[in-house]
Scaffold this active site. Structure first.
Site, PDB file in Angstrom:
ATOM      1  N   HIS A  45       0.946  -1.155  -0.056  1.00  0.00           N
ATOM      2  CA  HIS A  45       0.062   0.040   0.119  1.00  0.00           C
ATOM      3  C   HIS A  45       0.875   1.152   0.007  1.00  0.00           C
ATOM      4  CE1 HIS A  45      -3.242   2.665   1.274  1.00  0.00           C
ATOM      5  NE2 HIS A  45      -3.983   1.708   0.726  1.00  0.00           N
ATOM      6  N   PHE A  46       1.328   1.701  -0.996  1.00  0.00           N
ATOM      7  CA  PHE A  46       1.674   1.118  -2.337  1.00  0.00           C
ATOM      8  C   PHE A  46       3.093   1.046  -2.674  1.00  0.00           C
ATOM      9  CE2 PHE A  46      -2.477   3.458  -2.174  1.00  0.00           C
ATOM     10  CZ  PHE A  46      -3.363   2.386  -2.608  1.00  0.00           C
TER      11      PHE A  46
END
EC number: 4.2.1.59
Length: 141
Positions: free
Chosen positions: A48-49
């Site tokens: 993420h991410f």
């Protein structure tokens, strides 16, 4: 001030889901203020991410709830119990929380009746509001 070991004596959360590092101020049954030091090695940043790590909003809300739970679960009638989410309303995310940020987490308990309650929660990085929400909870064994 409460450190993480003292927090663990109050709320049941443990790694990897204990999302607060310290409590800097509180009044039993009224409010609590805490901190989360957001580190690059947090497990959620792996996905993420990749290449642009951002703390998930749901984990910011969870951090806020844990801070509120410290104040709540210090109340004599709730000691040793667990506070579960009953609802999240008016959640707003105003800015991304990134590795290296320090989250200041504030939760004021606005209503506590029997096993149900409501808290107004706000998260800041520096003086900038990054998240706010109204959270409701139920207390159980």
């Amino acid at each position: 001030m409460l450190n993480q070991e003292q927090i663990k004596a109050i709320i049941p959360h443990r790694d990897p889901f204990l999302l607060i590092d310290e409590i800097t101020d509180y009044e039993v049954g009224k409010y609590a203020v805490g901190k989360k030091f957001v580190k690059m090695d947090e497990s959620y940043f792996k996905g993420h991410f990749p290449g642009k790590p951002v703390m998930p909003g749901v984990l910011i809300i969870e951090s806020l709830a844990q801070v509120g739970a410290v104040s709540l679960l210090l109340m004599p009638e709730f000691q040793g119990k667990i506070a579960f989410f009953a609802g999240i309303e008016k959640a707003k995310f105003r800015k991304s929380v990134l590795p290296g940020d320090t989250l200041r987490l504030e939760c004021t308990l606005t209503r506590v009746r029997r096993q149900f309650g409501v808290g107004e929660a706000k998260a800041y990085v520096g003086e900038e509001l990054v998240c706010e929400a109204t959270i409701s909870f139920m207390v159980s064994n």
